[in-house]
Each structure stands twice: as C-alpha cells, then as structure tokens.
Enzyme design. Sequence first.
Site, PDB file in Angstrom:
ATOM      1  CB  CYS A   1      -1.706  -2.087   1.610  1.00 25.05           C
ATOM      2  SG  CYS A   1      -0.118  -1.393   1.157  1.00 25.05           S
TER       3      CYS A   1
ATOM      4  CG  HIS B   1      -4.417   0.134  -1.719  1.00 21.73           C
ATOM      5  ND1 HIS B   1      -4.993   0.716  -0.602  1.00 21.73           N
ATOM      6  CD2 HIS B   1      -3.083   0.182  -1.522  1.00 21.73           C
ATOM      7  CE1 HIS B   1      -4.054   1.103   0.228  1.00 21.73           C
ATOM      8  NE2 HIS B   1      -2.873   0.797  -0.304  1.00 21.73           N
TER       9      HIS B   1
ATOM     10  CD  GLU C   1      -8.502  -0.066  -0.958  1.00 17.99           C
ATOM     11  OE1 GLU C   1      -8.190  -1.225  -1.311  1.00 17.99           O
ATOM     12  OE2 GLU C   1      -7.695   0.732  -0.435  1.00 17.99           O
TER      13      GLU C   1
HETATM   14  N1  GLN Z   1       3.867   1.530   3.481  1.00 23.89           N
HETATM   15  C1  GLN Z   1       2.724   1.497   4.336  1.00 23.89           C
HETATM   16  C2  GLN Z   1       3.059   0.908   5.683  1.00 23.89           C
HETATM   17  O1  GLN Z   1       4.066   0.343   5.843  1.00 23.89           O
HETATM   18  C3  GLN Z   1       1.579   0.704   3.717  1.00 23.89           C
HETATM   19  C4  GLN Z   1       1.083   1.417   2.512  1.00 23.89           C
HETATM   20  C5  GLN Z   1      -0.339   1.154   2.204  1.00 23.89           C
HETATM   21  O2  GLN Z   1      -1.112   0.672   3.002  1.00 23.89           O
HETATM   22  N2  GLN Z   1      -0.674   1.550   1.014  1.00 23.89           N
HETATM   23  O3  GLN Z   1       2.289   1.001   6.562  1.00 23.89           O
END
Ligand code: GLN
Length: 191
Positions: A80, A171, A173
């Site tokens: 992410c 995610h 994890e």
């Molecule tokens: N929206 C977040 C960002 O742009 C990322 C979200 C996440 O890591 N769950 O940093």
Amino acid sequence: MSLKTITIGVLGLQGSFARHIAMLDKLGVQTIQIRYPEEIDNCDGLILPGGESTTISKLLDEMKFRDRIQKYNHPMFGTCAGAILLSNNSDNPHVKTLNRVPINTKRNAYGRQVESFIAPVELSFDKKPFNAVFIRAPKLRQLGKEVTALGTINGEIVLVQYENILLSTFHPELTDDQRIHSYFIKQLIRK
Ligand code: GLN
C-alpha cells in the site's frame, strides 16, 4: 538458506509494521523493526509497510533513509503506502518516491465512498484467491514492460513483481493468510 537464518527488516517509522512482524514471526522468520538506516544492512530483505505515504516520505528524509533504500539490492516488499513509495512517482508532490519500480501510482484511487473493502485477489501462483484488505488503496498505472502482474481483482492489477521487488496495493499482513509473505520469502529471498 534456512528460514531461521533469514532476517527481514520491517521499516518501523509509521503505519502497519507490527502486523508484518507478527506474520513473519508465525512463518518462523527473524525480523528487525527498522528504526535507523544502517539497520537495513543486516537484513536479507526489507518490507515497507502501509500507512500514510506523505508521512513516511517525510520521515525517510528526516531520518536519512532515502539514499540507503535507493541503493539497497536485497529483495523488498512494499504494501500500500510502501508500494507508492517504491514506485516511480505518485500524484502528490508531498510524496517523494524512491523510484525503484517502473510504475506510477494513483493514491486513494478507489474514492471516498469505498475507503476500505475486502476483495478476492486472483493469484498467478496459486489457484485459491487471496481475500485481501484494501484500505484507501492506490491503483497501479503505466506499468513498465518488465513488471509482472501476480494478482488482480476484476482485471485491476493489485500485486506485481519487478526484479526482486514485490508491490501490493492491499494489506496482506491484516489477514491470517500467509501466502503472500511466503511467496516473498520463498521466491525472492531464498534464491
Ligand atoms: N492512502 C494512503 C497513502 O496514500 C495509503 C493507505 C495505506 O497504506 N493503507 O499513503
């Protein structure tokens, strides 16, 4: 290399690092919560967790991590926000990316109405889909031709490999399913 002799660093500046450490513990892999740049040199691989990419980007500079991660040649896994940071660029000038994977990222790309959701990801390396948690997830755009798609939802690519780097927009994890972490350890680390 046996699992016991592998040490994975998990960047522990902000975000979901504790859950990655817990999952690697379950897999029997040693971990280090990385707080200082030189600690990554003692690891066989590095995970950049999800969190807030603007914050992590700022901390990478404040804590002088940027050069070391840019030169790091062991396998890495960005989830992410971690994936956003390893990409070529994001759509926000406050996120200074590390340019390790030829991909652009569009942050929070699923829109405000669906900030988080669970969806079955089709995997290229396993028949059973992976029920994945997406939280304000990015979308991957302009994938370089050496980037391999490993996971999709409805045709949207959400898990990729580029050389020895893995990126997921979700995610892994946050579930009990260890298959993505296992893939990282077995396919990328134990070469
Ligand atoms: N929206 C977040 C960002 O742009 C990322 C979200 C996440 O890591 N769950 O940093």
